[in-house]
Design an enzyme around this catalytic site. Structure first.
Site, short mmCIF file in Angstrom:
data_model
loop_
_atom_site.label_atom_id
_atom_site.label_comp_id
_atom_site.label_asym_id
_atom_site.label_seq_id
_atom_site.Cartn_x
_atom_site.Cartn_y
_atom_site.Cartn_z
N THR A 107 0.80 -1.16 -0.09
CA THR A 107 0.02 0.02 0.02
C THR A 107 0.76 1.42 0.01
O THR A 107 0.35 2.27 -0.27
CB THR A 107 -1.02 -0.06 1.18
N SER A 108 2.30 1.06 0.01
CA SER A 108 3.04 2.36 -0.03
C SER A 108 4.35 1.82 -0.52
O SER A 108 4.97 0.60 -0.46
CB SER A 108 3.28 3.09 1.24
#
Length: 395
Positions: A107-108
């Site tokens: 997610t990042s």
């Protein structure tokens, strides 16, 4: 963790080597961005990260830190042209005892530098301009822009508080002080408007209206568009008041989708064995995964997701489900082809096949043949020119 003086000398040499490679590959095309790549310490923004393991089986990521692999290997990896994952499932990582990660969704990350500098070059910035960045992430691309334009000229928004905090610390530690905010990037940042340029480093299903309002006429919006199946690609728009027009790039970079636009957890209702109507399919499920046809499928069915499985001991079937309208298509292999069963308000496979057939009639072009027109009332992807075949983006 080694001290900065111990790192900086080898890091400076590695930055020059990275800049050389990017320039040789045609990704780094201006002396200003080359200077930024040579100056910004990427290791300050990705001090620890995960890389995908080469162990067969379930996809697994392994932690990379100076302690786990040694300073030399860690630093060498930092300055390779690779994307490094820095977060999974929107949760902070316990770096006091990092463990391999499986069955998780990144997610990042810190995007591969060649894509970062390619996008920054396409942004076409000049001295005195102000830029709004959507998706601070690790802060590396933010730092490059600060080096190029000055910190006062850069505003960046990050939706994740933990990610934003780490980026702020890394930027400050590297001598950069842009305007940083935590929030929903779709809203932009009105207090700092108007902006000359807007760049998004996450994928969006459409162009948020606030972006048109906050970018000056003649300004540029550069973002990737994507759906719930795949990325559509990078699009560069020129703003003309309350509308914008532009073209997709030849490349098809794929960024993580903005969290506020992620797909719902439910795939939708699985159809029963007798639901819907059947016909012979012109195209099989392979169009959902091959580059050009998959681009068309995403345009034609923007709310769709798909998966394959065997049903009651039968052949492996492909399910195409639209959780917004509860429409479905099920593709089943038959002699030398495929049978499709469809139901719900939309005939999903009819729409997909029509779009793929149109693409073939036009010579199976790359994404660079497609453009986008955005207005207050509609957002339409077109092929060839604004009067050509059209597909609306989801609202």
């Amino acid at each position: 963790m080694p001290t900065e003086p111990e790192i900086e000398t080898p890091a400076a040499g590695l930055r020059r080597q990275l800049a050389d490679r990017l320039e040789k590959d045609g990704r780094l095309r201006s002396r200003e961005w080359r200077a930024a790549v040579g100056a910004v310490p990427r290791h300050a923004f990705v001090p620890r990260f995960y890389r995908e393991s080469d162990v067969p089986g379930v996809t697994t990521w392994e932690p990379v830190t100076p302690e786990t692999v040694g300073q030399e290997e860690w630093l060498g990896l930092v300055y390779t042209d690779e994307t490094w994952v820095t977060q999974f499932d929107s949760r902070d990582i316990d770096w006091s005892d990092p463990q391999p990660v499986s069955n998780a969704t990144p997610t990042s990350s810190s995007t591969l530098p060649s894509l970062v500098v390619r996008m920054l070059d396409d942004l076409d910035v000049h001295e005195g301009m102000h830029v709004l960045e959507i998706g601070t992430g690790t802060g590396y691309s933010t730092a490059l822009m600060c080096h190029r334009l000055g910190s006062e000229a850069v505003t960046s928004i990050e939706t994740d508080e933990g990610v934003a905090r780490r980026a702020r610390e890394a930027l400050a530690g590297s001598g950069y002080t842009p305007h940083l905010f935590v929030g929903d990037g779709r809203a932009g940042h009105l207090d700092g408007a108007p902006y000359d340029r807007l760049i998004a480093t996450c994928g969006f299903r459409n162009i948020p209206p606030a972006w048109l309002e906050q970018v000056l006429p003649g300004g540029v919006i550069l973002t990737t568009l994507r759906g719930w199946m795949r990325s559509l690609g990078l699009v560069k728009l020129i703003v003309t008041g309350d509308s914008a027009n532009g073209w997709f790039s030849e490349d098809e970079p794929s960024f993580m989708i903005a969290r506020q636009q992620d797909a719902p957890e439910s795939l939708g209702v699985l159809p029963g064995p007798d639901d819907g109507t059947e016909r012979r399919a012109t195209y099989g499920p392979g169009v959902l995964t091959s580059s050009g046809p998959a681009f068309m499928a995403q345009l034609a069915a923007p709310d769709v997701r798909s998966f394959s499985m065997a049903v009651d001991g039968g052949p492996v079937s492909t399910f195409v489900l639209d959780s917004v309208t509860d429409s479905f298509a099920v593709l089943v292999p038959v002699d030398s082809g495929w049978q499709v069963r469809q139901g719900g308000p939309r005939r999903l496979w009819d729409a997909v096949e029509s779009a793929v057939a149109t693409w073939e009639v036009y010579g199976s072009p790359s994404t660079a043949a497609f453009g986008l027109t955005v207005s207050r009332d509609a957002q339409v992807v077109w092929l060839g020119n604004p009067n050509g075949p059209q597909w609306p983006l989801p609202s």
